[in-house]
Design a protein around this motif. Structure first.
Motif, short mmCIF file in Angstrom:
data_model
loop_
_atom_site.label_atom_id
_atom_site.label_comp_id
_atom_site.label_asym_id
_atom_site.label_seq_id
_atom_site.Cartn_x
_atom_site.Cartn_y
_atom_site.Cartn_z
N SER A 120 0.71 -1.26 -0.04
CA SER A 120 0.26 0.07 0.15
C SER A 120 0.83 1.37 -0.02
O SER A 120 2.12 1.07 0.09
N GLU A 121 0.35 2.56 -0.38
CA GLU A 121 1.03 3.70 -0.42
C GLU A 121 1.79 4.08 0.76
O GLU A 121 1.41 3.67 2.09
N SER A 122 2.87 4.67 0.71
CA SER A 122 3.76 5.36 1.39
C SER A 122 4.39 4.30 2.60
O SER A 122 4.78 4.72 3.75
N VAL A 123 4.57 3.09 2.24
CA VAL A 123 5.33 2.08 2.81
C VAL A 123 6.46 2.35 2.77
O VAL A 123 7.19 2.59 1.41
N LYS A 124 7.45 1.56 3.54
CA LYS A 124 8.88 1.83 3.46
C LYS A 124 9.49 0.50 3.65
O LYS A 124 9.09 -0.09 4.89
N ILE A 125 10.24 -0.22 2.89
CA ILE A 125 10.73 -1.60 2.82
C ILE A 125 12.16 -1.23 2.65
O ILE A 125 12.80 -0.81 1.84
N GLY A 126 12.98 -1.87 3.86
CA GLY A 126 14.50 -1.62 3.72
C GLY A 126 15.11 -2.54 2.37
O GLY A 126 14.42 -3.26 1.84
N LYS A 127 16.39 -2.58 2.77
CA LYS A 127 17.20 -3.37 2.02
C LYS A 127 17.25 -5.04 2.18
O LYS A 127 17.15 -5.30 3.32
N ASN A 128 17.23 -5.73 1.07
CA ASN A 128 17.67 -7.21 1.34
C ASN A 128 16.44 -7.88 2.09
O ASN A 128 16.64 -8.96 2.84
N CYS A 129 15.09 -7.47 1.81
CA CYS A 129 14.02 -8.16 2.50
C CYS A 129 13.28 -9.23 1.53
O CYS A 129 13.92 -9.08 0.26
N VAL A 130 12.61 -9.85 2.04
CA VAL A 130 11.87 -11.08 1.06
C VAL A 130 10.37 -10.95 1.55
O VAL A 130 10.15 -11.02 2.75
N ILE A 131 9.61 -10.52 0.64
CA ILE A 131 8.17 -10.33 0.85
C ILE A 131 7.55 -11.58 0.37
O ILE A 131 7.63 -11.42 -0.98
N GLY A 132 7.06 -12.45 0.71
CA GLY A 132 6.46 -13.81 0.29
C GLY A 132 5.27 -13.79 -0.53
O GLY A 132 4.81 -12.37 -0.77
N GLN A 133 4.85 -14.79 -1.10
CA GLN A 133 3.46 -14.74 -2.05
C GLN A 133 2.26 -14.20 -0.99
O GLN A 133 2.10 -14.77 0.03
N ASN A 134 1.28 -13.63 -1.63
CA ASN A 134 -0.07 -13.05 -0.96
C ASN A 134 0.28 -12.45 0.18
O ASN A 134 -0.72 -12.70 1.11
N VAL A 135 1.22 -11.44 0.23
CA VAL A 135 1.43 -10.77 1.41
C VAL A 135 0.59 -9.31 1.31
O VAL A 135 0.82 -8.76 0.22
N PHE A 136 0.03 -8.72 2.26
CA PHE A 136 -0.58 -7.59 2.16
C PHE A 136 0.17 -6.52 3.07
O PHE A 136 0.44 -7.06 4.35
N ILE A 137 0.58 -5.36 2.72
CA ILE A 137 1.43 -4.48 3.56
C ILE A 137 0.54 -3.24 3.64
O ILE A 137 0.48 -2.42 2.46
N GLY A 138 -0.05 -2.74 4.64
CA GLY A 138 -0.96 -1.71 4.75
C GLY A 138 -0.38 -0.56 4.82
O GLY A 138 1.05 -0.39 4.80
N ARG A 139 -0.85 0.96 4.59
CA ARG A 139 -0.66 2.16 4.50
C ARG A 139 0.61 2.27 5.53
O ARG A 139 0.18 2.08 6.70
N ASN A 140 1.63 3.29 5.28
CA ASN A 140 2.49 3.80 6.09
C ASN A 140 3.28 2.57 7.13
O ASN A 140 4.00 3.25 8.14
N VAL A 141 3.22 1.46 6.81
CA VAL A 141 4.20 0.41 7.43
C VAL A 141 5.58 0.84 7.31
O VAL A 141 6.03 1.19 6.05
N LYS A 142 6.34 0.54 8.26
CA LYS A 142 7.84 0.83 8.01
C LYS A 142 8.50 -0.61 8.57
O LYS A 142 8.25 -1.41 9.50
N ILE A 143 9.35 -1.26 7.35
CA ILE A 143 9.87 -2.54 7.47
C ILE A 143 11.39 -2.24 7.34
O ILE A 143 11.96 -1.53 6.29
N GLY A 144 12.39 -2.63 8.16
CA GLY A 144 13.56 -2.62 8.29
C GLY A 144 14.39 -3.62 7.17
O GLY A 144 13.77 -3.83 6.00
#
Length: 166
Positions: free
Chosen positions: A33-57
């Motif tokens: 979703s909009e305004s999400v920040k995902i860091g370096k070298n992450c793996v986001i698997g199949q069928n994952v939802f990430i909501g607005r403004n979530v921060k992931i290192g």
């Protein structure tokens, strides 16, 4: 054509103003979703939802079928097992708007959330803590603690590598 420093599968949906770090991979049927920040070298698997403004290192692994809702923050090197459930409202009702009542949840550096665990909002999980598969977490967890069960309770401590301390 410029090659992006990250990978997004053709079936993934990436909304506006999303920042994705170098080396990150986003797999099939995921929605960021909009305004999400995902860091370096992450793996986001199949069928994952990430909501607005979530921060992931950096270095985070989110396995298949996980929804990370607004109000959740994930620090570096966190492992989130398949089908983990996060909540962001304590008392949801379909007919009551509660978007201003989201309770924040922080998953601190190096923590592990086992498959099918449920994390009730408003309870932080400490650095390198370990939540066992199928657990329902209704309380805050301190650094290096091992919790499991329904409801989850403390069963000991783990080291940085996730080994149970004796």
């Amino acid at each position: 054509m410029d090659k992006k420093p990250f990978f997004v599968h053709d079936t993934a949906i990436i909304d506006a103003a999303v920042k994705i770090g170098e080396g990150t991979k986003i797999w099939h049927f995921s929605h960021i979703s909009e305004s999400v920040k995902i860091g370096k070298n992450c793996v986001i698997g199949q069928n994952v939802f990430i909501g607005r403004n979530v921060k992931i290192g950096n270095g985070v692994k989110i396995q298949n079928n996980v929804s990370v809702y607004e109000g959740v923050e994930i620090e570096d090197d966190v492992f989130i097992g398949p089908s983990v459930v996060f909540t962001n409202v304590i008392n949801p009702r379909a007919f009551v708007e509660r978007k201003t009542e989201f309770k924040p949840t922080i998953i601190k550096k190096g923590a592990t959330l086992g498959a099918n665990s449920t994390i009730i909002c408003g309870h932080d999980i400490g650095a390198y803590a370990f939540i066992g598969a199928g657990s329902v977490l209704t309380k805050a967890v301190q650094d290096f603690e091992l919790w499991y069960g329904n409801p989850a309770t403390k069963h000991g401590m783990v080291d940085k590598e996730g080994n149970i301390c004796k």
